[in-house]
Design a protein around this motif. Structure first.
Motif, PDB file in Angstrom:
ATOM      1  N   SER A   1      -6.143  10.013  -8.079  1.00 51.29           N
ATOM      2  CA  SER A   1      -5.422   8.802  -7.721  1.00 51.29           C
ATOM      3  C   SER A   1      -6.431   7.780  -7.214  1.00 51.29           C
ATOM      4  O   SER A   1      -7.535   8.147  -6.774  1.00 51.29           O
ATOM      5  CB  SER A   1      -4.358   9.076  -6.652  1.00 51.29           C
ATOM      6  OG  SER A   1      -3.596   7.904  -6.399  1.00 51.29           O
ATOM      7  N   PHE A   2      -6.049   6.495  -7.248  1.00 48.35           N
ATOM      8  CA  PHE A   2      -6.957   5.415  -6.884  1.00 48.35           C
ATOM      9  C   PHE A   2      -6.240   4.436  -5.969  1.00 48.35           C
ATOM     10  O   PHE A   2      -5.042   4.205  -6.106  1.00 48.35           O
ATOM     11  CB  PHE A   2      -7.450   4.684  -8.135  1.00 48.35           C
ATOM     12  CG  PHE A   2      -8.072   5.593  -9.174  1.00 48.35           C
ATOM     13  CD1 PHE A   2      -9.430   5.805  -9.197  1.00 48.35           C
ATOM     14  CD2 PHE A   2      -7.280   6.246 -10.103  1.00 48.35           C
ATOM     15  CE1 PHE A   2     -10.002   6.643 -10.137  1.00 48.35           C
ATOM     16  CE2 PHE A   2      -7.833   7.088 -11.050  1.00 48.35           C
ATOM     17  CZ  PHE A   2      -9.207   7.287 -11.065  1.00 48.35           C
ATOM     18  N   SER A   3      -6.987   3.835  -5.045  1.00 47.15           N
ATOM     19  CA  SER A   3      -6.427   2.824  -4.148  1.00 47.15           C
ATOM     20  C   SER A   3      -7.077   1.473  -4.440  1.00 47.15           C
ATOM     21  O   SER A   3      -8.122   1.401  -5.090  1.00 47.15           O
ATOM     22  CB  SER A   3      -6.653   3.210  -2.682  1.00 47.15           C
ATOM     23  OG  SER A   3      -8.033   3.182  -2.370  1.00 47.15           O
ATOM     24  N   SER A   4      -6.456   0.416  -3.941  1.00 43.93           N
ATOM     25  CA  SER A   4      -6.951  -0.932  -4.213  1.00 43.93           C
ATOM     26  C   SER A   4      -8.256  -1.232  -3.486  1.00 43.93           C
ATOM     27  O   SER A   4      -8.946  -2.197  -3.832  1.00 43.93           O
ATOM     28  CB  SER A   4      -5.884  -1.964  -3.816  1.00 43.93           C
ATOM     29  OG  SER A   4      -5.594  -1.870  -2.425  1.00 43.93           O
ATOM     30  N   ASP A   5      -8.592  -0.450  -2.461  1.00 45.82           N
ATOM     31  CA  ASP A   5      -9.852  -0.670  -1.744  1.00 45.82           C
ATOM     32  C   ASP A   5     -10.949   0.264  -2.250  1.00 45.82           C
ATOM     33  O   ASP A   5     -11.833   0.673  -1.492  1.00 45.82           O
ATOM     34  CB  ASP A   5      -9.662  -0.528  -0.233  1.00 45.82           C
ATOM     35  CG  ASP A   5      -9.115   0.832   0.164  1.00 45.82           C
ATOM     36  OD1 ASP A   5      -8.694   1.589  -0.744  1.00 45.82           O
ATOM     37  OD2 ASP A   5      -9.108   1.148   1.366  1.00 45.82           O
ATOM     38  N   TYR A   6     -10.882   0.597  -3.538  1.00 47.44           N
ATOM     39  CA  TYR A   6     -11.959   1.299  -4.259  1.00 47.44           C
ATOM     40  C   TYR A   6     -12.198   2.727  -3.769  1.00 47.44           C
ATOM     41  O   TYR A   6     -13.323   3.205  -3.757  1.00 47.44           O
ATOM     42  CB  TYR A   6     -13.263   0.492  -4.191  1.00 47.44           C
ATOM     43  CG  TYR A   6     -13.097  -0.931  -4.646  1.00 47.44           C
ATOM     44  CD1 TYR A   6     -12.916  -1.220  -5.999  1.00 47.44           C
ATOM     45  CD2 TYR A   6     -13.077  -1.979  -3.738  1.00 47.44           C
ATOM     46  CE1 TYR A   6     -12.740  -2.527  -6.427  1.00 47.44           C
ATOM     47  CE2 TYR A   6     -12.894  -3.293  -4.163  1.00 47.44           C
ATOM     48  CZ  TYR A   6     -12.730  -3.550  -5.510  1.00 47.44           C
ATOM     49  OH  TYR A   6     -12.556  -4.852  -5.932  1.00 47.44           O
TER      50      TYR A   6
END
Length: 444
Positions: free
Chosen positions: A221-226
């Motif tokens: 999974s990935f978040s918007s803050d890299y």
């Protein structure tokens, strides 16, 4: 925009064409035409206003793209190969305009099958992931096949006979791949690859007690803050969920698996931006029981959890196959093997029971010989659920079934993904994937 009504002449491959600044400005600032304007959107003309700008490109394609900028409509004559036009649009920086004219904004109730692509070998499709620019990647055994938005395949990624567990797009140029560890080899884990040429840029290491450890990387999974999240299984204490900085590749955190729980085997991770938590779900057949939790990495605790261990209902009838968090509704949606939807409120810190809603097909006694367990996706306020060779679309506050997408060729759907205004569905038996698009509205 304060665009002057200046005219501009182009000599494209020997053919002279004339247009206005207004038409050129429609291409946008990031296009080659946008670079012909100053900061106030005044057209920067050549020193001799009668001269032409010469471009050594295909004049037929230039004329089509110029007409697209004038009218917003795309017409490709039969004698012009589409891929040639796409290549020229990429050169001028107006590929997004072509895509917008080719299909409309994504709407699950208006999707139409565009085409299907056959994989290199049948069976054992692992995952399909839509890219941000309308392309996709397909994990098949130890291979990852990457396609651009024109569905041309890039050089495939061969993970040296290690099974690929999950793959995800960091951006249009980079993908992350998680693979299983091979006993006796000390490899496995995750890597960041160039999506165009397959170059390995760096590996994501797990460090435990100041020692690098080999591990199996599961769901991503990935978040918007890299940040990149991955479920991890190691040989000693490296069981849980790791966190890495996708820019530097460095490990920045690790949530160790609590006793009696299951994080390292998770087959579904989802970052919740509004709640700053990570959904972690481990489901059958990965484990005999289902475990769903929300992890808060700031306080290093599980802020919500649910499991069917000790459940009073008949497990064979209500076994959870997939889960997805729905932040706007403060709930977690789950689906069973009959495509019944269930909901749990995650605002309560105590485990809650599932509120089942049987609006979908009753599949009991109708399962195929080799069933593909249902998958869930949420996009644009619509809920999607796959089952056998069909994808159901649910809408509204009560999640009413409104559409079904069915394509029987290739067997049951083992995975699907939405992105770049397309839905991609991967079939298990023939390793075929379908591309669904929303047609443009009819001209009035």
């Amino acid at each position: 925009m304060g665009v002057q009504k200046d005219r501009m002449k182009f000599n494209v491959g020997g053919r002279v064409m004339e247009t206005t600044a207004t038409t050129l400005a429609n291409a946008g600032r990031n296009s080659m035409f946008g670079a012909m304007f100053d900061d106030n959107w005044n057209l920067i003309l050549p020193s001799n206003k009668e001269s032409e700008r010469f471009i050594d490109r295909n004049p037929d394609c230039f004329e089509i793209l110029l007409d697209l900028l004038r009218t917003g409509e795309l017409y490709i004559p039969p004698n012009i190969p589409e891929k040639l036009l796409y290549r020229e649009a990429l050169y001028y920086g107006v590929l997004d305009h072509v895509r917008a004219a080719k299909w409309g904004p994504f709407d699950g109730n208006r999707l139409r099958l565009s085409r299907s692509l056959q994989g290199q070998a049948p069976g054992d499709g692992t995952a399909i992931r839509a890219g941000p620019d309308g392309g996709c990647c397909v994990a098949h055994g130890s291979m990852v096949h990457v396609y651009d938005w024109m569905l041309d395949e890039h050089p495939p990624l061969n993970l040296d006979y290690q099974r690929v567990n999950d793959v995800g797009w960091v951006d249009s140029d980079n993908i992350v791949i998680g693979v299983s560890e091979r006993l006796g080899r000390g490899d496995g884990g995750m890597g960041l690859f160039n999506s165009h040429n397959g170059e390995l840029r760096y590996k994501f290491q797990v460090c435990h007690e100041n020692q690098l450890k080999s591990y199996t990387a599961g769901a991503l999974s990935f978040s918007s803050d890299y940040k990149i999240f991955s479920s991890c299984k190691g040989r000693s204490n490296e069981y849980g969920v790791g966190v890495w900085d996708q820019v530097t590749g460095k490990q920045i955190d690790f949530f160790y698996e609590p006793l009696g729980w299951s994080l390292g085997d998770a087959d579904k991770l989802q970052w919740l931006e509004g709640n700053n938590c990570l959904l972690v779900a481990t489901m059958f057949p990965r484990k005999d029981n289902c475990y769903i939790s929300l992890l808060d990495f700031r306080e290093k605790k599980m802020v919500w959890c649910w499991s069917d261990v000790g459940a009073t209902f008949a497990v064979d009838e209500k076994r959870v196959r997939d889960a997805i968090a729905m932040e706007d509704n403060n709930s977690i949606c789950v689906v069973n093997e009959f495509e019944d939807l269930g909901f749990m409120d995650f605002r309560s810190s105590a485990a809650t029971s599932i509120r089942w809603s049987s609006r979908s097909r009753l599949m009991k006694g109708k399962m195929p010989e080799e069933p593909c367990y249902p998958k869930l996706a949420l996009h644009g306020g619509q809920l999607f659920s796959s089952m056998n060779d069909c994808i159901s679309v649910f809408c509204g506050p009560e999640w009413v079934l409104t559409s079904r997408l069915r394509r029987s060729y290739g067997g049951s759907i083992c995975d699907f993904s939405i992105g770049g205004d397309r839905l991609f569905a991967l079939h298990s038996e023939e390793n075929v994937f379908d591309i669904w698009e929303t047609p443009t509205p009819p001209l009035v």
